[in-house]
Design a protein around this motif. Structure first.
Motif, PDB file in Angstrom:
ATOM      1  N   VAL A  10       9.894  -1.976 -10.424  1.00 27.87           N
ATOM      2  CA  VAL A  10       9.602  -0.881  -9.446  1.00 27.87           C
ATOM      3  C   VAL A  10       8.838   0.047 -10.259  1.00 27.87           C
ATOM      4  CG1 VAL A  10      10.661   1.009  -7.982  1.00 27.87           C
ATOM      5  CG2 VAL A  10      12.140  -1.321  -8.304  1.00 27.87           C
ATOM      6  N   THR A  21      14.686   2.442  -4.099  1.00 29.32           N
ATOM      7  CA  THR A  21      14.458   0.966  -4.294  1.00 29.32           C
ATOM      8  C   THR A  21      15.367   0.511  -5.287  1.00 29.32           C
ATOM      9  OG1 THR A  21      12.406   1.099  -3.007  1.00 29.32           O
ATOM     10  CG2 THR A  21      12.559  -0.839  -4.487  1.00 29.32           C
ATOM     11  N   VAL A  85       7.889  -3.980  -6.582  1.00 32.32           N
ATOM     12  CA  VAL A  85       7.833  -3.053  -5.432  1.00 32.32           C
ATOM     13  C   VAL A  85       7.032  -2.183  -5.929  1.00 32.32           C
ATOM     14  CG1 VAL A  85       9.032  -1.688  -3.812  1.00 32.32           C
ATOM     15  CG2 VAL A  85      10.003  -3.642  -4.508  1.00 32.32           C
ATOM     16  N   THR A  87       5.413   1.396  -5.902  1.00 33.70           N
ATOM     17  CA  THR A  87       5.355   2.493  -5.028  1.00 33.70           C
ATOM     18  C   THR A  87       4.227   3.710  -5.695  1.00 33.70           C
ATOM     19  OG1 THR A  87       7.140   3.840  -6.085  1.00 33.70           O
ATOM     20  CG2 THR A  87       7.627   2.022  -4.417  1.00 33.70           C
ATOM     21  N   ALA A 235      12.853   1.873   1.129  1.00 34.09           N
ATOM     22  CA  ALA A 235      13.157   1.032   0.363  1.00 34.09           C
ATOM     23  C   ALA A 235      14.001  -0.244   0.950  1.00 34.09           C
ATOM     24  CB  ALA A 235      14.263   1.654  -0.659  1.00 34.09           C
ATOM     25  N   ALA A 238      11.669  -2.794   2.101  1.00 33.39           N
ATOM     26  CA  ALA A 238      11.238  -3.401   0.773  1.00 33.39           C
ATOM     27  C   ALA A 238      12.140  -4.643   0.494  1.00 33.39           C
ATOM     28  CB  ALA A 238      10.953  -2.539  -0.218  1.00 33.39           C
ATOM     29  N   GLU A 239      13.520  -4.164   0.441  1.00 30.01           N
ATOM     30  CA  GLU A 239      14.425  -5.274   0.042  1.00 30.01           C
ATOM     31  C   GLU A 239      14.649  -6.370   0.864  1.00 30.01           C
ATOM     32  OE1 GLU A 239      19.293  -4.596  -1.009  1.00 30.01           O
ATOM     33  OE2 GLU A 239      18.401  -3.527   0.725  1.00 30.01           O
TER      34      GLU A 239
END
Length: 266
Positions: A10, A21, A85, A87, A235, A238-239
Motif C-alpha cells: 500500500v 486500505t 494498492v 494511493t 478501500a 480496492a479490496e
C-alpha cells in the motif's frame, strides 16, 4: 508462485485512502508492506496493525526518486506480491505541474513496470486516478495525453500542463491510459491492473483543495449522493478488485464518485 500468494503493498499508506486500505488487508491476515513519504505516520499505523497481530513492514521515501522501485523490491526480500494498492500522489495545492506529473504519472509508470515480474498469479494492481480525469474535454489535450502514455515524452503535453490543476487532471487521465496499456502485459502473467477514480473524498488532501477551490466546493454540493465519500469507501472497492470476485475486471477505470461525473454529463 502460488495463486494469491504474497504481500500487499500500500503506497500513500498514511493517507486518507491508504490507512483504511491497510486495515482491510490486515484484517484478511495478509502480510503488508506500507509505503509513504512520512516515516513517522506509517510507523504509527504499522504499530497499530502489529498490535492486532498483523505482519507489517514499512518503507519511507519519495516515490518519485529514481531509486525508489529498487528500494521497494529490496524491502520485499523474496516475497511475491499479491496486491498493489497505489494511493500515493499529489494534488494541485501540493506542488507545481511538473512535480505533480512526475509523482502521479511517471513514478507510477516506473513502479508498475518494476513490480510486474514479482506478482503472483491471480494478483492485482490497483492505481488511483480521479474524476478530474473525466473533466478533460479538449481533443488536443486528450491527444497529447495519449502521446504521453504511448511513450512519446512530455513535449506534447507541455503546452497544456501549465498550472497545477491542469497537470493534476492530465496526470490522472494518463494513469487511466497506463492501466489500459498495461492490461495485456499483466494478463500474460495471470495478473490484473485496474484504476479507481475517486470523487470528492473526505481526506486531509481533499479538504485542503476545497478550501482554495470555489469550483470544487460547488461540485461537492452537486454530487447526487449529497455528501463527501469516505476513505474506506475507496478501500472497500480496492479490496473487492483484488479479490477472486473481481477476476474478470482488468484494464479499466472504476468511478467511485457519488455520481458527480454523470451529473455533469462527462
Amino acid at each position: 508462485m502460488d495463486r494469491f500468494e504474497g504481500k500487499v503493498i500500500v503506497t500513500g499508506a498514511a493517507g486518507g485512502m491508504g490507512r483504511p486500505t491497510a486495515r482491510r488487508f490486515a484484517a484478511q491476515g495478509r502480510p503488508l508492506l506500507l509505503c509513504d513519504v512520512n516515516a513517522q505516520r506509517i510507523e504509527a499505523l504499522a504499530d497499530e496493525l502489529r498490535s492486532a497481530g498483523g505482519e507489517v513492514d514499512t518503507l519511507a521515501g519519495d516515490i518519485a526518486a529514481p531509486e525508489y522501485p529498487e528500494r521497494l523490491l529490496s524491502a520485499l526480500n523474496d516475497s511475491p506480491i499479491f496486491a498493489l494498492v497505489h494511493t500515493a500522489g499529489l494534488s494541485p495545492t501540493m506542488a507545481d505541474a511538473d512535480r505533480i506529473l512526475e509523482v502521479n504519472y511517471f513514478a507510477t509508470q516506473r513502479l508498475v513496470s518494476a513490480l510486474l515480474p514479482r506478482f503472483s498469479e491471480g494478483g492485482c494492481a490497483v492505481l488511483i486516478s480521479s474524476v478530474s480525469a473525466y473533466m478533460l474535454s479538449d481533443p488536443a489535450v486528450l491527444a497529447a495525453t495519449r502521446e504521453l502514455v504511448e511513450g512519446k515524452g512530455r513535449d506534447a503535453i507541455a503546452a497544456f500542463a501549465t498550472d497545477p490543476g491542469a497537470g493534476y487532471a492530465i496526470s490522472k487521465r494518463a494513469v487511466i491510459g497506463l492501466v489500459a496499456r498495461e492490461a495485456a502485459a499483466f494478463g500474460e502473467r495471470g495478473v490484473r491492473i485496474v484504476s479507481i477514480a475517486p470523487g470528492f473524498i473526505d481526506t486531509e488532501m481533499s479538504r485542503a483543495e476545497a478550501e482554495v477551490s470555489e469550483q470544487m466546493r460547488a461540485m461537492i454540493k452537486m454530487t447526487p449522493l449529497g455528501r463527501l465519500g469516505e476513505g474506506d469507501e475507496i478501500a472497500s472497492v480496492a479490496e473487492f478488485l483484488c479479490s477472486p470476485a473481481a477476476s474478470y475486471i482488468t484494464g479499466c477505470d472504476i468511478r467511485v464518485d457519488g455520481g458527480i461525473v454523470g451529473r455533469l454529463g462527462m
